[in-house]
Design a protein around this motif. Structure first.
Motif, PDB file in Angstrom:
ATOM      1  N   GLN A  21      34.908  40.812  22.769  1.00 23.88           N
ATOM      2  CA  GLN A  21      34.767  39.731  23.760  1.00 23.88           C
ATOM      3  C   GLN A  21      35.845  38.674  23.588  1.00 23.88           C
ATOM      4  N   GLN A  22      36.043  38.227  22.351  1.00 20.04           N
ATOM      5  CA  GLN A  22      36.998  37.152  22.109  1.00 20.04           C
ATOM      6  C   GLN A  22      38.438  37.602  22.316  1.00 20.04           C
ATOM      7  N   LEU A  23      38.738  38.845  21.979  1.00 13.95           N
ATOM      8  CA  LEU A  23      40.088  39.359  22.225  1.00 13.95           C
ATOM      9  C   LEU A  23      40.372  39.409  23.720  1.00 13.95           C
ATOM     10  N   GLN A  24      39.400  39.899  24.491  1.00 16.93           N
ATOM     11  CA  GLN A  24      39.583  39.951  25.941  1.00 16.93           C
ATOM     12  C   GLN A  24      39.771  38.547  26.527  1.00 16.93           C
ATOM     13  N   GLN A  25      38.994  37.581  26.068  1.00 15.54           N
ATOM     14  CA  GLN A  25      39.131  36.204  26.552  1.00 15.54           C
ATOM     15  C   GLN A  25      40.514  35.642  26.223  1.00 15.54           C
ATOM     16  N   ALA A  26      40.977  35.889  25.001  1.00 14.44           N
ATOM     17  CA  ALA A  26      42.285  35.386  24.579  1.00 14.44           C
ATOM     18  C   ALA A  26      43.416  36.029  25.383  1.00 14.44           C
ATOM     19  N   LEU A  27      43.313  37.326  25.652  1.00 14.15           N
ATOM     20  CA  LEU A  27      44.340  38.003  26.447  1.00 14.15           C
ATOM     21  C   LEU A  27      44.369  37.468  27.872  1.00 14.15           C
ATOM     22  N   LYS A  28      43.192  37.265  28.461  1.00 11.06           N
ATOM     23  CA  LYS A  28      43.114  36.707  29.819  1.00 11.06           C
ATOM     24  C   LYS A  28      43.741  35.317  29.871  1.00 11.06           C
ATOM     25  N   ALA A  29      43.496  34.520  28.825  1.00 10.16           N
ATOM     26  CA  ALA A  29      43.979  33.136  28.783  1.00 10.16           C
ATOM     27  C   ALA A  29      45.503  33.033  28.768  1.00 10.16           C
ATOM     28  N   THR A  30      46.198  34.113  28.396  1.00 10.33           N
ATOM     29  CA  THR A  30      47.666  34.064  28.386  1.00 10.33           C
ATOM     30  C   THR A  30      48.235  33.975  29.794  1.00 10.33           C
ATOM     31  N   GLY A  31      47.460  34.435  30.779  1.00 10.69           N
ATOM     32  CA  GLY A  31      47.945  34.451  32.157  1.00 10.69           C
ATOM     33  C   GLY A  31      48.945  35.560  32.431  1.00 10.69           C
ATOM     34  N   GLN A  32      49.240  36.374  31.425  1.00 14.56           N
ATOM     35  CA  GLN A  32      50.217  37.461  31.571  1.00 14.56           C
ATOM     36  C   GLN A  32      49.574  38.833  31.477  1.00 14.56           C
ATOM     37  N   ILE A  33      48.269  38.839  31.182  1.00 12.78           N
ATOM     38  CA  ILE A  33      47.573  40.103  30.975  1.00 12.78           C
ATOM     39  C   ILE A  33      46.325  40.144  31.838  1.00 12.78           C
ATOM     40  N   GLU A  34      46.185  41.217  32.583  1.00 13.56           N
ATOM     41  CA  GLU A  34      44.961  41.452  33.349  1.00 13.56           C
ATOM     42  C   GLU A  34      44.097  42.401  32.540  1.00 13.56           C
ATOM     43  N   VAL A  35      42.881  41.973  32.240  1.00 14.21           N
ATOM     44  CA  VAL A  35      41.961  42.770  31.435  1.00 14.21           C
ATOM     45  C   VAL A  35      41.021  43.518  32.364  1.00 14.21           C
ATOM     46  N   LEU A  36      40.973  44.828  32.195  1.00 12.24           N
ATOM     47  CA  LEU A  36      40.114  45.683  33.012  1.00 12.24           C
ATOM     48  C   LEU A  36      39.055  46.341  32.136  1.00 12.24           C
ATOM     49  N   SER A  37      37.900  46.577  32.691  1.00 11.62           N
ATOM     50  CA  SER A  37      36.853  47.311  32.000  1.00 11.62           C
ATOM     51  C   SER A  37      37.130  48.800  32.144  1.00 11.62           C
ATOM     52  N   SER A  38      36.713  49.565  31.166  1.00  5.43           N
ATOM     53  CA  SER A  38      36.927  51.015  31.234  1.00  5.43           C
ATOM     54  C   SER A  38      36.142  51.640  32.381  1.00  5.43           C
ATOM     55  N   SER A  39      35.137  50.940  32.885  1.00  2.00           N
ATOM     56  CA  SER A  39      34.347  51.473  33.998  1.00  2.00           C
ATOM     57  C   SER A  39      35.076  51.336  35.339  1.00  2.00           C
ATOM     58  N   VAL A  40      36.127  50.539  35.363  1.00  2.00           N
ATOM     59  CA  VAL A  40      36.902  50.335  36.591  1.00  2.00           C
ATOM     60  C   VAL A  40      37.858  51.510  36.793  1.00  2.00           C
ATOM     61  N   LYS A  41      37.830  52.108  37.969  1.00  2.00           N
ATOM     62  CA  LYS A  41      38.716  53.250  38.278  1.00  2.00           C
ATOM     63  C   LYS A  41      40.044  52.731  38.803  1.00  2.00           C
ATOM     64  N   GLN A  42      40.793  52.098  37.926  1.00  2.00           N
ATOM     65  CA  GLN A  42      42.082  51.527  38.282  1.00  2.00           C
ATOM     66  C   GLN A  42      43.054  51.848  37.153  1.00  2.00           C
ATOM     67  N   PRO A  43      44.274  52.238  37.476  1.00  2.00           N
ATOM     68  CA  PRO A  43      45.226  52.557  36.404  1.00  2.00           C
ATOM     69  C   PRO A  43      45.581  51.320  35.584  1.00  2.00           C
ATOM     70  N   ALA A  44      45.886  51.551  34.322  1.00  2.00           N
ATOM     71  CA  ALA A  44      46.264  50.461  33.424  1.00  2.00           C
ATOM     72  C   ALA A  44      47.523  50.845  32.671  1.00  2.00           C
ATOM     73  N   ASP A  45      48.217  49.843  32.161  1.00  2.00           N
ATOM     74  CA  ASP A  45      49.418  50.094  31.363  1.00  2.00           C
ATOM     75  C   ASP A  45      49.045  50.547  29.945  1.00  2.00           C
ATOM     76  N   ILE A  46      47.940  49.992  29.443  1.00  2.00           N
ATOM     77  CA  ILE A  46      47.482  50.285  28.082  1.00  2.00           C
ATOM     78  C   ILE A  46      45.957  50.370  28.096  1.00  2.00           C
ATOM     79  N   THR A  47      45.411  51.300  27.314  1.00  2.00           N
ATOM     80  CA  THR A  47      43.965  51.340  27.097  1.00  2.00           C
ATOM     81  C   THR A  47      43.723  50.968  25.644  1.00  2.00           C
ATOM     82  N   HIS A  48      42.801  50.023  25.439  1.00  2.00           N
ATOM     83  CA  HIS A  48      42.490  49.576  24.081  1.00  2.00           C
ATOM     84  C   HIS A  48      41.066  49.973  23.717  1.00  2.00           C
ATOM     85  N   TYR A  49      40.938  50.642  22.577  1.00  2.00           N
ATOM     86  CA  TYR A  49      39.645  50.997  22.006  1.00  2.00           C
ATOM     87  C   TYR A  49      39.411  50.022  20.842  1.00  2.00           C
ATOM     88  N   PRO A  50      38.560  49.008  21.037  1.00  2.00           N
ATOM     89  CA  PRO A  50      38.378  47.989  19.993  1.00  2.00           C
ATOM     90  C   PRO A  50      37.472  48.430  18.854  1.00  2.00           C
TER      91      PRO A  50
END
Length: 159
Positions: A25-54
């Protein structure tokens, strides 16, 4: 903007209120706060640049054997491998360990919390040092330093 998809299984299980859930949760919040990273849930059927398994479990299938695209996984520690007598594993656990170790060979990078865990990952999982990045955990932003008077009281009480 970089799109990072999070495998949110820790947030939908008993881990949600535990360390791994808070980390995620906190990592996702921090990444969003940068304004340079869009955080997606794995349930979203949208392509991503990187997938993170925390979350990485040695003896349960938490990582796909052949991840699609660039993949990052966080391995917090390898305590069950360092102290195997304290963590006995059956045949099924051994099979999952083999598959999890194989899956690690396909990830782009591994994040871990400490230099000691990095060394354990190299030794016990045979991962190349240049693939492992130490990122120490940080305190949550809402955590505040106690006032000096309270701190002195606590120090006296605890010696």
């Amino acid at each position: 903007m970089i799109k990072v998809k999070f495998a949110n299984s820790p947030l939908t299980s008993m881990h949600a209120a535990r360390g791994i859930g808070r980390y995620s949760q906190q990592l996702q919040q921090a990444l969003k706060a940068t304004g340079q990273i869009e955080v997606l849930s794995s349930s979203v059927k949208q392509p991503a640049d990187i997938t993170h398994y925390p979350y990485f479990d040695l003896h349960f299938p938490t990582l796909p054997i052949r991840p699609f695209g660039k993949t990052v996984v966080t391995i917090h520690d390898l305590i069950p491998l360092v102290f195997p007598e304290q963590y006995p594993v059956g045949k099924k656990g051994q099979w999952h360990f083999f598959k999890q170790k194989l899956a690690l060979s396909f990830v782009s990078a591994i994040i871990t919390d400490s230099a000691h865990s990095r060394k354990d990952i190299e030794i016990y999982l045979g991962v190349a040092k240049d693939k492992i990045f130490v990122v120490p955990l940080a305190a949550p932003i809402e955590l505040k330093r106690p006032d000096p008077k309270s701190l002195q009281t606590i120090k006296r009480k605890l010696g």
